[in-house]
Design an enzyme around this catalytic site. Structure first.
Site, PDB file in Angstrom:
ATOM      1  N   GLY A 223       6.892  -2.053   4.012  1.00 26.82           N
ATOM      2  CA  GLY A 223       7.620  -0.847   4.420  1.00 26.82           C
ATOM      3  C   GLY A 223       9.001  -1.211   4.912  1.00 26.82           C
ATOM      4  O   GLY A 223       9.539  -2.279   4.581  1.00 26.82           O
ATOM      5  N   PHE A 225      12.291  -1.971   7.605  1.00 28.43           N
ATOM      6  CA  PHE A 225      12.539  -2.954   8.665  1.00 28.43           C
ATOM      7  C   PHE A 225      12.150  -2.441  10.042  1.00 28.43           C
ATOM      8  O   PHE A 225      11.507  -3.141  10.816  1.00 28.43           O
ATOM      9  CB  PHE A 225      14.018  -3.362   8.673  1.00 28.43           C
ATOM     10  CG  PHE A 225      14.269  -4.525   7.791  1.00 28.43           C
ATOM     11  CD1 PHE A 225      14.163  -5.813   8.280  1.00 28.43           C
ATOM     12  CD2 PHE A 225      14.568  -4.333   6.462  1.00 28.43           C
ATOM     13  CE1 PHE A 225      14.360  -6.895   7.459  1.00 28.43           C
ATOM     14  CE2 PHE A 225      14.774  -5.408   5.632  1.00 28.43           C
ATOM     15  CZ  PHE A 225      14.680  -6.690   6.127  1.00 28.43           C
ATOM     16  N   GLY A 228       8.464  -2.309  10.410  1.00 25.70           N
ATOM     17  CA  GLY A 228       7.935  -3.676  10.425  1.00 25.70           C
ATOM     18  C   GLY A 228       8.191  -4.358  11.760  1.00 25.70           C
ATOM     19  O   GLY A 228       7.317  -5.041  12.311  1.00 25.70           O
ATOM     20  N   GLU A 243       6.414  -7.447   4.188  1.00 28.18           N
ATOM     21  CA  GLU A 243       7.156  -7.198   2.941  1.00 28.18           C
ATOM     22  C   GLU A 243       8.105  -6.051   3.240  1.00 28.18           C
ATOM     23  O   GLU A 243       7.686  -4.895   3.290  1.00 28.18           O
ATOM     24  CB  GLU A 243       6.187  -6.829   1.806  1.00 28.18           C
ATOM     25  CG  GLU A 243       5.182  -7.919   1.459  1.00 28.18           C
ATOM     26  CD  GLU A 243       5.819  -9.144   0.821  1.00 28.18           C
ATOM     27  OE1 GLU A 243       6.951  -9.037   0.309  1.00 28.18           O
ATOM     28  OE2 GLU A 243       5.193 -10.207   0.841  1.00 28.18           O
TER      29      GLU A 243
HETATM   30  N1  LIG Z   1       9.082  -5.882   0.137  1.00 28.96           N
HETATM   31  C1  LIG Z   1       8.254  -5.102  -0.523  1.00 28.96           C
HETATM   32  O1  LIG Z   1       7.333  -5.549  -1.195  1.00 28.96           O
HETATM   33  C2  LIG Z   1       8.454  -3.612  -0.476  1.00 28.96           C
HETATM   34  C3  LIG Z   1       7.852  -2.840  -1.452  1.00 28.96           C
HETATM   35  C4  LIG Z   1       8.005  -1.456  -1.393  1.00 28.96           C
HETATM   36  C5  LIG Z   1       8.733  -0.866  -0.381  1.00 28.96           C
HETATM   37  N2  LIG Z   1       9.296  -1.653   0.555  1.00 28.96           N
HETATM   38  C6  LIG Z   1      10.099  -1.037   1.604  1.00 28.96           C
HETATM   39  O2  LIG Z   1       9.446   0.115   2.139  1.00 28.96           O
HETATM   40  C7  LIG Z   1      10.418   1.061   2.577  1.00 28.96           C
HETATM   41  C8  LIG Z   1      10.131   2.428   2.007  1.00 28.96           C
HETATM   42  O3  LIG Z   1       8.839   2.848   2.319  1.00 28.96           O
HETATM   43  P1  LIG Z   1       8.517   3.852   3.521  1.00 28.96           P
HETATM   44  O4  LIG Z   1       9.662   4.779   3.723  1.00 28.96           O
HETATM   45  O5  LIG Z   1       7.163   4.396   3.265  1.00 28.96           O
HETATM   46  O6  LIG Z   1       8.476   2.812   4.732  1.00 28.96           O
HETATM   47  P2  LIG Z   1       8.066   3.102   6.253  1.00 28.96           P
HETATM   48  O7  LIG Z   1       8.381   1.874   7.016  1.00 28.96           O
HETATM   49  O8  LIG Z   1       8.618   4.392   6.711  1.00 28.96           O
HETATM   50  O9  LIG Z   1       6.469   3.314   6.175  1.00 28.96           O
HETATM   51  C9  LIG Z   1       5.601   2.270   5.794  1.00 28.96           C
HETATM   52  C10 LIG Z   1       4.226   2.533   6.386  1.00 28.96           C
HETATM   53  O10 LIG Z   1       4.307   2.504   7.813  1.00 28.96           O
HETATM   54  C11 LIG Z   1       3.902   3.769   8.347  1.00 28.96           C
HETATM   55  N3  LIG Z   1       4.814   4.102   9.434  1.00 28.96           N
HETATM   56  C12 LIG Z   1       6.067   4.624   9.332  1.00 28.96           C
HETATM   57  N4  LIG Z   1       6.620   4.767  10.559  1.00 28.96           N
HETATM   58  C13 LIG Z   1       5.716   4.321  11.439  1.00 28.96           C
HETATM   59  C14 LIG Z   1       5.692   4.175  12.852  1.00 28.96           C
HETATM   60  N5  LIG Z   1       6.715   4.534  13.611  1.00 28.96           N
HETATM   61  N6  LIG Z   1       4.589   3.652  13.424  1.00 28.96           N
HETATM   62  C15 LIG Z   1       3.564   3.262  12.665  1.00 28.96           C
HETATM   63  N7  LIG Z   1       3.509   3.382  11.328  1.00 28.96           N
HETATM   64  C16 LIG Z   1       4.564   3.893  10.721  1.00 28.96           C
HETATM   65  C17 LIG Z   1       4.002   4.753   7.202  1.00 28.96           C
HETATM   66  O11 LIG Z   1       3.117   5.850   7.372  1.00 28.96           O
HETATM   67  C18 LIG Z   1       3.639   3.896   6.027  1.00 28.96           C
HETATM   68  O12 LIG Z   1       2.246   3.767   5.891  1.00 28.96           O
HETATM   69  C19 LIG Z   1      11.754   0.534   2.083  1.00 28.96           C
HETATM   70  O13 LIG Z   1      12.428  -0.093   3.132  1.00 28.96           O
HETATM   71  C20 LIG Z   1      11.356  -0.470   1.021  1.00 28.96           C
HETATM   72  O14 LIG Z   1      12.297  -1.479   0.771  1.00 28.96           O
HETATM   73  C21 LIG Z   1       9.172  -3.016   0.546  1.00 28.96           C
END
Ligand SMILES: NC(=O)c1ccc[n+]([C@@H]2O[C@H](COP(=O)([O-])OP(=O)(O)OC[C@H]3O[C@@H](n4cnc5c(N)ncnc54)[C@H](O)[C@@H]3O)[C@@H](O)[C@H]2O)c1
Length: 469
Positions: A223, A225, A228, A243
């Protein structure tokens, strides 16, 4: 759409899932209450016990079986991806086939990667010992996944985890939960005991509980930064695989096949409406071919058809939501106000955002430094390879990069000097094969995916040593 109820339901308000394309309601899923965490963990402990006892041939046959089920229903799986993630049908079909391969690779890994002989006789002193190490399951793994690639990125966590004999607490994105529900259903249909995967839906509270629980041995997160970073602070003493995002550069040298470079970079920038962590965000072009490349790139971009993702002739689907498209529009406006020149696109209709090309974006702009995760690409000229590499390496974090050139020495020099988890030669940054090691370099990157590599992260060596003296 209906959601299989594999998780414990509570009195929390259900989560509504909307179509990114037209905003219609696709369905609801039950949210999991953080107060249920001890029940979830008890179930996962039973799952871990069952999983570790499954013989390797059984783990492999479940993974193979699920791959076959998904292949036989590939159109339905693809349509779910289109409806919840807004990917075009053509791209969604490719994701389904990649998921099938990810599960098949995981089945192979279960059969072949059981451990190694330790060469005790390699140095003087231990010749009397003989032994080996086995690859043991970690136990319970919490897996958290994003909205883009809602099927294959989940398979990249479940496949290796099952191959390694673990149990998983899976928290997919609330925006795209149905593909992971379909995937878990296929695994269960193929014979996976239900307790091995527990699906959990919800927000910050439940994620905090899942991540911080002492029984959890590893958190595998994909997800953004900020998420994460927040998760890593809560995890404590456990393995972390992070990731995260990218801001991929693609270098275009003057000796390359320009038509192929244009085609590769256009696809690399706008695949999945740019919602791709390794999508081309900054295309750096050698100055003497810059204008020719730019004109061809803009012409090819203008031909892309944005619209209904279910139509076979749509090239670019919607962004995940109107809000996200509005934020993208605002970032591009900020770059234009700072001096960037708009070459095409930058028109929005709800969540549909036209593929957008900019040049002359100041390197001080947020758009240049941060991940855009949208159908927006910046072109910039450079004079020498040294300058291109300096520009490529500017952002604080990095996943993939690409270079187009006809000169092997230049390609290898760039591959050695660009700071990235992977450098694609004569491909855009977004090329990925599911068996290769995949992950970032620089800030925030931890661990690798790619089935064999995730399997190694999700298992631990245990040594058996016999003293024959
Ligand atoms: N490196 C990789 O393999 C890879 C692959 C795909 C996407 N990504 C990254 O993912 C991001 C896009 O995806 P997104 O918008 O779903 O990411 P996100 O960080 O918003 O969400 C990822 C996960 O975390 C959960 N989440 C979000 N906010 C949270 C919080 N405050 N507390 C706890 N859980 C929370 C979401 O419900 C989801 O399940 C981009 O930055 C993209 O580059 C990375």
């Amino acid at each position: 759409m209906t959601a299989a109820k594999l998780h414990i339901t509570t009195s929390l308000a259900p989560i509504t899932v909307y179509s990114p394309y037209d905003g219609s309601v696709l369905g609801t899923i039950d949210a999991t209450d953080a107060s249920e965490i001890s029940e979830l963990l008890a179930r996962a402990r039973r799952g871990a016990e069952l999983s570790s006892k499954l013989p390797r041939h059984k783990r492999a046959s479940i993974l193979e079986g699920a791959a076959q089920i998904i292949e036989s229903r590939r159109e339905a799986f693809a349509e779910t991806i289109v409806r919840e993630a807004g990917k075009t049908i053509v791209q969604a079909r490719k994701e389904v086939l990649r998921c099938v391969n990810t599960l098949k690779l995981s089945a192979e890994e279960a059969k072949r990667n059981a451990g190694e002989i330790v060469p005790f006789d390699a140095y003087v002193g231990s010749e009397q010992r003989q032994g080996w190490f086995t690859r043991e399951p970690l136990g319970i793994i919490t897996a958290i996944t994003p909205y883009n690639d809602p099927l294959n990125l989940v398979a990249h966590k479940l496949g290796p985890a099952i191959a390694g004999g673990n149990a998983v607490l899976l928290k997919p994105s609330n925006l795209t939960p149905f593909s992971s529900i379909n995937l878990v259903d296929a695994l269960v249909e193929a014979g996976l005991p239900r307790e091995i995967i527990t699906l959990v839906h919800g927000d910050r509270e439940i994620v905090t509980a899942l991540v911080s629980a002492r029984d959890v041995r590893m958190v595998s997160f994909t997800g953004g930064f900020a998420t994460g970073e927040a998760i890593s602070r809560k995890a404590g003493l456990k393995k972390l695989a992070m990731e995260l995002g990218g801001n991929a550069p693609v270098v275009v040298m003057n000796d390359c096949d320009i038509d192929k470079a244009v085609e590769g970079c256009v696809s690399g920038a706008f695949w999945a409406a740019g919602q791709n962590c390794i999508g081309a965000q900054r295309v750096l072009v050698q100055a003497d071919i810059y204008e020719r490349f730019r004109d061809a790139f803009v012409a090819a971009t203008k031909k892309l058809k944005a619209g209904d993702p279910l139509r076979e002739d749509t090239d670019v689907g919607p962004m995940i939501s109107k809000d996200v498209a509005e934020r993208t529009e605002a970032s591009v406006n900020e770059a234009i106000a700072a001096g960037a020149k708009l070459l095409c696109g930058h028109k929005r209709d709800g969540s549909l955002y036209q593929p957008t090309v900019l040049e002359g974006t100041p390197v001080t702009c947020r758009l240049w430094h941060e991940e855009v995760f949208a159908p927006v690409v910046m072109l910039a000229p450079f004079a020498t390879l040294d300058e291109a590499i300096e520009l490529a390496n500017e952002p604080e974090y990095s996943l993939h990069a690409g270079i187009f050139t006809g000169n092997l020495n230049v390609a290898l020099d760039a591959a050695n000097r660009i700071e990235a988890g992977g450098v694609m030669i004569n491909d855009s940054s977004d090329y990925r094969f599911d068996a290769m090691p995949f992950g970032g370099s620089k800030y925030g990157s931890m661990g690798r995916e790619g089935v064999h590599f995730a399997y190694e992260e999700m298992t631990q060596p245990k040594v058996v040593c016999i003293n024959r003296g």
